[in-house]
Design a protein around this motif. Structure first.
Motif, mmCIF file in Angstrom:
data_model
loop_
_atom_site.group_PDB
_atom_site.id
_atom_site.type_symbol
_atom_site.label_atom_id
_atom_site.label_comp_id
_atom_site.label_asym_id
_atom_site.label_seq_id
_atom_site.Cartn_x
_atom_site.Cartn_y
_atom_site.Cartn_z
ATOM 1 N N ILE A 159 -10.444 -3.579 -33.073
ATOM 2 C CA ILE A 159 -11.750 -3.664 -32.920
ATOM 3 C C ILE A 159 -12.259 -1.856 -31.701
ATOM 4 O O ILE A 159 -13.131 -2.557 -31.731
ATOM 5 C CB ILE A 159 -11.172 -4.667 -31.606
ATOM 6 C CG1 ILE A 159 -12.737 -5.223 -31.496
ATOM 7 C CG2 ILE A 159 -9.886 -4.622 -30.495
ATOM 8 C CD1 ILE A 159 -13.343 -6.756 -30.441
ATOM 9 N N LEU A 160 -11.044 -2.079 -30.799
ATOM 10 C CA LEU A 160 -11.393 -1.035 -30.085
ATOM 11 C C LEU A 160 -10.279 0.562 -30.775
ATOM 12 O O LEU A 160 -9.879 0.408 -31.249
ATOM 13 C CB LEU A 160 -10.767 -1.354 -29.305
ATOM 14 C CG LEU A 160 -11.879 0.174 -28.287
ATOM 15 C CD1 LEU A 160 -12.803 -0.131 -27.675
ATOM 16 C CD2 LEU A 160 -10.382 -0.125 -26.390
ATOM 17 N N LEU A 193 -16.411 0.671 -29.703
ATOM 18 C CA LEU A 193 -15.971 -0.811 -30.114
ATOM 19 C C LEU A 193 -17.029 -1.684 -31.207
ATOM 20 O O LEU A 193 -17.786 -1.582 -31.033
ATOM 21 C CB LEU A 193 -16.186 -1.594 -28.901
ATOM 22 C CG LEU A 193 -16.256 -3.346 -28.208
ATOM 23 C CD1 LEU A 193 -14.765 -3.320 -28.394
ATOM 24 C CD2 LEU A 193 -17.091 -3.921 -26.827
ATOM 25 N N LYS A 194 -16.843 -1.947 -32.238
ATOM 26 C CA LYS A 194 -16.536 -2.978 -32.966
ATOM 27 C C LYS A 194 -17.751 -1.778 -33.499
ATOM 28 O O LYS A 194 -19.886 -1.967 -33.800
ATOM 29 C CB LYS A 194 -17.072 -3.916 -32.877
ATOM 30 C CG LYS A 194 -16.588 -5.816 -32.214
ATOM 31 C CD LYS A 194 -16.205 -6.394 -32.057
ATOM 32 C CE LYS A 194 -17.185 -7.458 -33.207
ATOM 33 N NZ LYS A 194 -17.737 -8.857 -32.636
ATOM 34 N N GLY A 195 -17.817 -0.553 -33.938
ATOM 35 C CA GLY A 195 -18.669 0.472 -34.744
ATOM 36 C C GLY A 195 -19.875 0.357 -33.268
ATOM 37 O O GLY A 195 -20.283 1.820 -34.121
ATOM 38 N N GLN A 196 -19.395 0.335 -31.806
ATOM 39 C CA GLN A 196 -20.922 0.955 -31.119
ATOM 40 C C GLN A 196 -20.519 1.697 -30.186
ATOM 41 O O GLN A 196 -19.127 1.552 -30.157
ATOM 42 C CB GLN A 196 -21.077 -0.817 -30.432
ATOM 43 C CG GLN A 196 -21.869 -0.115 -29.051
ATOM 44 C CD GLN A 196 -23.042 -1.539 -28.988
ATOM 45 O OE1 GLN A 196 -22.304 -2.382 -28.412
ATOM 46 N NE2 GLN A 196 -23.638 -1.570 -27.315
ATOM 47 N N ASP A 197 -20.695 3.010 -30.126
ATOM 48 C CA ASP A 197 -20.588 4.377 -29.737
ATOM 49 C C ASP A 197 -20.447 3.767 -27.995
ATOM 50 O O ASP A 197 -22.049 3.666 -27.327
ATOM 51 C CB ASP A 197 -21.086 5.097 -29.810
ATOM 52 C CG ASP A 197 -20.757 6.571 -29.203
ATOM 53 O OD1 ASP A 197 -19.752 6.446 -27.981
ATOM 54 O OD2 ASP A 197 -20.810 7.733 -29.701
ATOM 55 N N LEU A 198 -19.816 3.820 -26.990
ATOM 56 C CA LEU A 198 -19.257 3.098 -25.637
ATOM 57 C C LEU A 198 -19.814 4.922 -25.374
ATOM 58 O O LEU A 198 -19.979 4.469 -23.306
ATOM 59 C CB LEU A 198 -18.553 2.457 -25.054
ATOM 60 C CG LEU A 198 -18.373 0.551 -26.168
ATOM 61 C CD1 LEU A 198 -17.159 0.173 -25.016
ATOM 62 C CD2 LEU A 198 -19.936 0.030 -26.249
ATOM 63 N N THR A 199 -19.075 5.705 -25.499
ATOM 64 C CA THR A 199 -18.478 6.367 -25.268
ATOM 65 C C THR A 199 -19.396 7.558 -23.813
ATOM 66 O O THR A 199 -19.407 7.961 -22.359
ATOM 67 C CB THR A 199 -18.907 8.279 -25.872
ATOM 68 O OG1 THR A 199 -18.058 7.830 -27.092
ATOM 69 C CG2 THR A 199 -18.254 9.101 -25.035
ATOM 70 N N THR A 200 -21.233 6.967 -23.711
ATOM 71 C CA THR A 200 -22.146 8.056 -23.106
ATOM 72 C C THR A 200 -22.999 7.110 -21.892
ATOM 73 O O THR A 200 -23.560 6.716 -21.651
ATOM 74 C CB THR A 200 -22.909 8.274 -23.718
ATOM 75 O OG1 THR A 200 -23.640 7.746 -24.583
ATOM 76 C CG2 THR A 200 -22.663 10.027 -24.139
ATOM 77 N N LYS A 201 -22.709 5.544 -22.737
ATOM 78 C CA LYS A 201 -22.762 4.183 -21.525
ATOM 79 C C LYS A 201 -22.789 4.238 -20.333
ATOM 80 O O LYS A 201 -21.584 4.850 -20.381
ATOM 81 C CB LYS A 201 -22.565 3.312 -22.426
ATOM 82 C CG LYS A 201 -23.690 3.131 -24.304
ATOM 83 C CD LYS A 201 -23.065 1.551 -24.069
ATOM 84 C CE LYS A 201 -23.673 1.514 -25.472
ATOM 85 N NZ LYS A 201 -25.224 1.700 -25.747
ATOM 86 N N LYS A 202 -23.433 3.789 -19.658
ATOM 87 C CA LYS A 202 -23.178 2.996 -17.876
ATOM 88 C C LYS A 202 -22.376 1.834 -18.228
ATOM 89 O O LYS A 202 -22.409 0.960 -18.965
ATOM 90 C CB LYS A 202 -24.524 3.091 -17.531
ATOM 91 C CG LYS A 202 -25.204 4.467 -17.382
ATOM 92 C CD LYS A 202 -26.103 3.835 -16.241
ATOM 93 C CE LYS A 202 -27.824 4.930 -16.270
ATOM 94 N NZ LYS A 202 -28.145 5.247 -17.820
ATOM 95 N N ALA A 258 -20.063 -3.171 -20.187
ATOM 96 C CA ALA A 258 -19.415 -4.460 -19.437
ATOM 97 C C ALA A 258 -20.455 -5.514 -20.124
ATOM 98 O O ALA A 258 -19.853 -6.268 -21.354
ATOM 99 C CB ALA A 258 -19.591 -4.477 -18.398
ATOM 100 N N ARG A 259 -21.770 -5.387 -20.709
ATOM 101 C CA ARG A 259 -22.951 -6.819 -21.562
ATOM 102 C C ARG A 259 -22.328 -6.024 -23.370
ATOM 103 O O ARG A 259 -22.594 -7.328 -23.716
ATOM 104 C CB ARG A 259 -24.046 -6.148 -21.672
ATOM 105 C CG ARG A 259 -24.640 -6.292 -19.713
ATOM 106 C CD ARG A 259 -26.289 -6.028 -19.849
ATOM 107 N NE ARG A 259 -26.823 -6.392 -18.722
ATOM 108 C CZ ARG A 259 -27.872 -6.897 -18.086
ATOM 109 N NH1 ARG A 259 -28.097 -5.813 -18.856
ATOM 110 N NH2 ARG A 259 -27.869 -7.170 -16.375
ATOM 111 N N SER A 260 -21.911 -4.724 -23.180
ATOM 112 C CA SER A 260 -21.267 -4.333 -24.971
ATOM 113 C C SER A 260 -19.993 -5.502 -25.640
ATOM 114 O O SER A 260 -19.929 -5.631 -26.645
ATOM 115 C CB SER A 260 -20.926 -3.378 -25.483
ATOM 116 O OG SER A 260 -22.122 -2.214 -24.753
ATOM 117 N N GLY A 261 -19.261 -5.652 -24.277
ATOM 118 C CA GLY A 261 -18.266 -6.580 -24.148
ATOM 119 C C GLY A 261 -16.469 -6.067 -23.708
ATOM 120 O O GLY A 261 -15.444 -6.291 -24.502
ATOM 121 N N VAL A 262 -17.045 -5.302 -22.993
ATOM 122 C CA VAL A 262 -15.451 -4.780 -22.303
ATOM 123 C C VAL A 262 -15.451 -5.197 -20.856
ATOM 124 O O VAL A 262 -16.681 -4.969 -20.342
ATOM 125 C CB VAL A 262 -15.564 -2.937 -21.921
ATOM 126 C CG1 VAL A 262 -13.973 -2.611 -21.463
ATOM 127 C CG2 VAL A 262 -15.085 -2.547 -23.979
#
Length: 243
Positions: free
Chosen positions: A7-8, A66-75, A80-84
């Motif tokens: 998942i991650l 996370l589940k195919g979504q790149d979190l690297t540059t997100k705030k 948090a809204r993406s699921g962490v």
């Protein structure tokens, strides 16, 4: 609970502070419904890694998926809204809000984003879930230390995260509180939650974790079951030194 697919994905993650390399090219993946321990001696880069996953720190290089979504540059709020969701080494709760309002904040601003009566009911259920039933209206200043930790956990759960990060959640608890805390995390595991656990309490690591990643001086040195990594000579050296 049967573990699922990855998942991650943490890929070649590094963090530099000037000339200091706090995390050096660390890669690992976490399976759905798995509890993964992230362990190592003090100053090894564990919390820095957690901070990068949650967005509190931006990686110098590498990727977090996370589940195919790149979190690297997100705030952080986007992550948090993406699921962490996470707890912190030092408890971070909102002192101006009541116990219930703290948990509602997690539900409103988190992954699932509940509202109105729905989030209030859900928050009340979560307070009971972590052992704070009947304390909804209290100011957070009235809570004991372990109850503040329970509150922070309830707030993290209120966002209904895909991945829950627990950064030394058991730290500072006395022996009886520690038993209660381990049992609480064990119950989350039984529910099939996906958790990354940074912890120095080895009894907790042994009883709670499916796998462990060990880092030392920012670098990955071992990965495997708790039994395997805690008997690894390199891991023992990292904790105890060569003397």
């Amino acid at each position: 609970m049967t573990q699922g697919q990855p998942i991650l994905h943490v890929e070649s993650l590094s963090k530099r502070f000037g000339g200091l390399v706090a995390v050096n090219n660390v890669s690992f993946q976490v399976l759905e419904h798995e509890v993964m321990g992230l362990i190592g001696p003090n100053g090894s880069g564990k919390s820095t890694t957690m901070n990068m996953i949650s967005g509190a720190l931006k990686p110098s290089s590498g990727a977090i998926i996370l589940k195919g979504q790149d979190l690297t540059t997100k705030k952080p709020h986007e992550i948090a809204r993406s699921g962490v969701s996470r707890t912190f080494q030092l408890v971070r709760i909102l002192p101006e809000l009541t116990v219930l309002e703290n948990v509602i904040a997690g539900g409103v601003f988190g992954h699932a984003r509940r509202w109105g009566k729905e989030v209030e009911t859900f928050a009340t259920e979560l307070l009971a879930r972590v052992g704070l039933e009947g304390q909804s209206g209290k100011p957070v200043s009235a809570l004991t230390y372990i109850d503040q930790k329970r509150l922070e956990l309830a707030r993290a759960l209120a966002s209904e995260p895909e991945v829950l990060l627990l950064d030394e959640w058991l730290a500072g608890l006395n022996p009886s509180e520690l038993t209660v805390g381990i049992d609480l995390i064990a119950s989350l595991r039984q529910e099939g939650r996906t958790i990354i656990l940074v912890e120095h309490v080895m009894d907790a690591i042994r009883s709670l974790c499916d796998r462990c990643l060990v880092i030392n001086s920012g670098a990955r040195i071992a990965e495997g079951t708790p039994e395997d990594v805690l008997s690894d000579p390199e891991v023992i050296r990292a904790y105890l030194g060569d003397g």
